[in-house]
Scaffold this motif. Sequence first.
Motif, PDB file in Angstrom:
ATOM      1  N   LEU A   1       0.847  -1.193   0.000  1.00  0.00           N
ATOM      2  CA  LEU A   1       0.000   0.000   0.000  1.00  0.00           C
ATOM      3  C   LEU A   1       0.884   1.245   0.000  1.00  0.00           C
ATOM      4  O   LEU A   1       0.631   2.200  -0.745  1.00  0.00           O
ATOM      5  CB  LEU A   1      -0.924  -0.005   1.208  1.00  0.00           C
ATOM      6  N   GLY A   2       1.921   1.229   0.828  1.00  0.00           N
ATOM      7  CA  GLY A   2       2.854   2.350   0.814  1.00  0.00           C
ATOM      8  C   GLY A   2       3.479   2.538  -0.550  1.00  0.00           C
ATOM      9  O   GLY A   2       3.656   3.667  -1.034  1.00  0.00           O
ATOM     10  N   GLN A   3       3.795   1.441  -1.224  1.00  0.00           N
ATOM     11  CA  GLN A   3       4.399   1.504  -2.551  1.00  0.00           C
ATOM     12  C   GLN A   3       3.421   2.085  -3.575  1.00  0.00           C
ATOM     13  O   GLN A   3       3.811   2.864  -4.449  1.00  0.00           O
ATOM     14  CB  GLN A   3       4.855   0.105  -2.962  1.00  0.00           C
ATOM     15  N   SER A   4       2.151   1.695  -3.467  1.00  0.00           N
ATOM     16  CA  SER A   4       1.150   2.243  -4.387  1.00  0.00           C
ATOM     17  C   SER A   4       0.995   3.745  -4.185  1.00  0.00           C
ATOM     18  O   SER A   4       0.843   4.507  -5.151  1.00  0.00           O
ATOM     19  CB  SER A   4      -0.198   1.544  -4.168  1.00  0.00           C
ATOM     20  N   LEU A   5       1.040   4.184  -2.934  1.00  0.00           N
ATOM     21  CA  LEU A   5       0.946   5.614  -2.658  1.00  0.00           C
ATOM     22  C   LEU A   5       2.171   6.349  -3.198  1.00  0.00           C
ATOM     23  O   LEU A   5       2.046   7.444  -3.758  1.00  0.00           O
ATOM     24  CB  LEU A   5       0.798   5.841  -1.151  1.00  0.00           C
ATOM     25  N   LEU A   6       3.348   5.746  -3.047  1.00  0.00           N
ATOM     26  CA  LEU A   6       4.555   6.351  -3.614  1.00  0.00           C
ATOM     27  C   LEU A   6       4.435   6.480  -5.130  1.00  0.00           C
ATOM     28  O   LEU A   6       4.824   7.500  -5.715  1.00  0.00           O
ATOM     29  CB  LEU A   6       5.786   5.509  -3.285  1.00  0.00           C
ATOM     30  N   ALA A   7       3.906   5.441  -5.760  1.00  0.00           N
ATOM     31  CA  ALA A   7       3.811   5.433  -7.220  1.00  0.00           C
ATOM     32  C   ALA A   7       2.882   6.520  -7.741  1.00  0.00           C
ATOM     33  O   ALA A   7       3.012   6.949  -8.892  1.00  0.00           O
ATOM     34  CB  ALA A   7       3.337   4.063  -7.706  1.00  0.00           C
ATOM     35  N   THR A   8       1.951   6.960  -6.899  1.00  0.00           N
ATOM     36  CA  THR A   8       1.016   8.008  -7.311  1.00  0.00           C
ATOM     37  C   THR A   8       1.364   9.355  -6.688  1.00  0.00           C
ATOM     38  O   THR A   8       0.561  10.285  -6.702  1.00  0.00           O
ATOM     39  CB  THR A   8      -0.431   7.618  -6.935  1.00  0.00           C
ATOM     40  N   GLY A   9       2.586   9.462  -6.141  1.00  0.00           N
ATOM     41  CA  GLY A   9       3.068  10.737  -5.643  1.00  0.00           C
ATOM     42  C   GLY A   9       2.582  11.137  -4.269  1.00  0.00           C
ATOM     43  O   GLY A   9       2.812  12.277  -3.842  1.00  0.00           O
ATOM     44  N   ARG A  10       1.956  10.234  -3.544  1.00  0.00           N
ATOM     45  CA  ARG A  10       1.403  10.558  -2.225  1.00  0.00           C
ATOM     46  C   ARG A  10       2.425  10.180  -1.141  1.00  0.00           C
ATOM     47  O   ARG A  10       2.208   9.309  -0.318  1.00  0.00           O
ATOM     48  CB  ARG A  10       0.073   9.847  -2.038  1.00  0.00           C
ATOM     49  N   VAL A  11       3.543  10.887  -1.165  1.00  0.00           N
ATOM     50  CA  VAL A  11       4.676  10.542  -0.309  1.00  0.00           C
ATOM     51  C   VAL A  11       4.327  10.683   1.165  1.00  0.00           C
ATOM     52  O   VAL A  11       4.663   9.812   1.981  1.00  0.00           O
ATOM     53  CB  VAL A  11       5.894  11.418  -0.661  1.00  0.00           C
ATOM     54  N   ALA A  12       3.658  11.765   1.533  1.00  0.00           N
ATOM     55  CA  ALA A  12       3.344  12.003   2.943  1.00  0.00           C
ATOM     56  C   ALA A  12       2.463  10.898   3.510  1.00  0.00           C
ATOM     57  O   ALA A  12       2.577  10.551   4.692  1.00  0.00           O
ATOM     58  CB  ALA A  12       2.667  13.362   3.110  1.00  0.00           C
ATOM     59  N   GLU A  13       1.573  10.343   2.693  1.00  0.00           N
ATOM     60  CA  GLU A  13       0.725   9.238   3.146  1.00  0.00           C
ATOM     61  C   GLU A  13       1.504   7.933   3.206  1.00  0.00           C
ATOM     62  O   GLU A  13       1.216   7.069   4.041  1.00  0.00           O
ATOM     63  CB  GLU A  13      -0.467   9.068   2.206  1.00  0.00           C
ATOM     64  N   ALA A  14       2.474   7.792   2.328  1.00  0.00           N
ATOM     65  CA  ALA A  14       3.214   6.532   2.256  1.00  0.00           C
ATOM     66  C   ALA A  14       4.165   6.345   3.429  1.00  0.00           C
ATOM     67  O   ALA A  14       4.347   5.223   3.922  1.00  0.00           O
ATOM     68  CB  ALA A  14       3.993   6.460   0.942  1.00  0.00           C
ATOM     69  N   VAL A  15       4.781   7.428   3.902  1.00  0.00           N
ATOM     70  CA  VAL A  15       5.827   7.310   4.929  1.00  0.00           C
ATOM     71  C   VAL A  15       5.340   6.599   6.193  1.00  0.00           C
ATOM     72  O   VAL A  15       5.987   5.644   6.649  1.00  0.00           O
ATOM     73  CB  VAL A  15       6.437   8.692   5.247  1.00  0.00           C
ATOM     74  N   PRO A  16       4.221   7.006   6.814  1.00  0.00           N
ATOM     75  CA  PRO A  16       3.819   6.307   8.047  1.00  0.00           C
ATOM     76  C   PRO A  16       3.470   4.839   7.816  1.00  0.00           C
ATOM     77  O   PRO A  16       3.737   3.995   8.684  1.00  0.00           O
ATOM     78  CB  PRO A  16       2.598   7.106   8.540  1.00  0.00           C
ATOM     79  N   LEU A  17       2.893   4.519   6.668  1.00  0.00           N
ATOM     80  CA  LEU A  17       2.596   3.121   6.371  1.00  0.00           C
ATOM     81  C   LEU A  17       3.874   2.304   6.245  1.00  0.00           C
ATOM     82  O   LEU A  17       3.971   1.187   6.768  1.00  0.00           O
ATOM     83  CB  LEU A  17       1.792   3.016   5.070  1.00  0.00           C
TER      84      LEU A  17
END
Length: 207
Positions: free
Chosen positions: A134-150
Amino acid sequence: FITSSSDPLRCCARTRLRAEWRPRISCRPIAAAAHGRAGSSSPAGYSPPPPPPMPPEVAQRLSEAVSLAQAGQPDAARAVCSALVERGGGSRHPQPHFVLGVLASADGNHVAAEAHYRAALSLEPSHAGALTNLGQSLLATGRVAEAVPLLRRAASFGPLEARLNLASALARAGEHSEAAEEAARAAQLSPGSATALTVLGDVALLG
């Protein structure tokens, strides 16, 4: 693609990360699918409730889906998992959702992948593979701030992929010092891993 002999789903292998900082997809927990567990450990002092035992017939069908994916038949694998989720008794177990997420990630369908990983996590919040991906999917769509805590949470369970992607996310967020620390930890976890050393070098260059 970077593959590993320990990855049970080679058709969904992790992608290279050089300058593009593309994420790695974790397929490792699928190996435990037939046993109904995600194959991850919990941090000290925390024992989340496990999902209910997977019925043998569900485990068998899930094993068939993984075999189909390994044989290069992702559409057939997706159909099996979808049937399990919709009407085959698998809706209460995280693994069918997780496999669907891995297949969607391999297709580059990050919206669908996110939905599947979130469904898996709703059933097993400590599912390290779903947290990582899930963190990787968020990274792939540019949602870095959401990805970091996951990815922080996933890294607490120990998967190498989670630490590599956490280092990537931290670097993209401008936290170069912490990114370098995470990349170094990943290299320590897998001393002979060329991938971990590559990420460590990339983080150093960006820092």
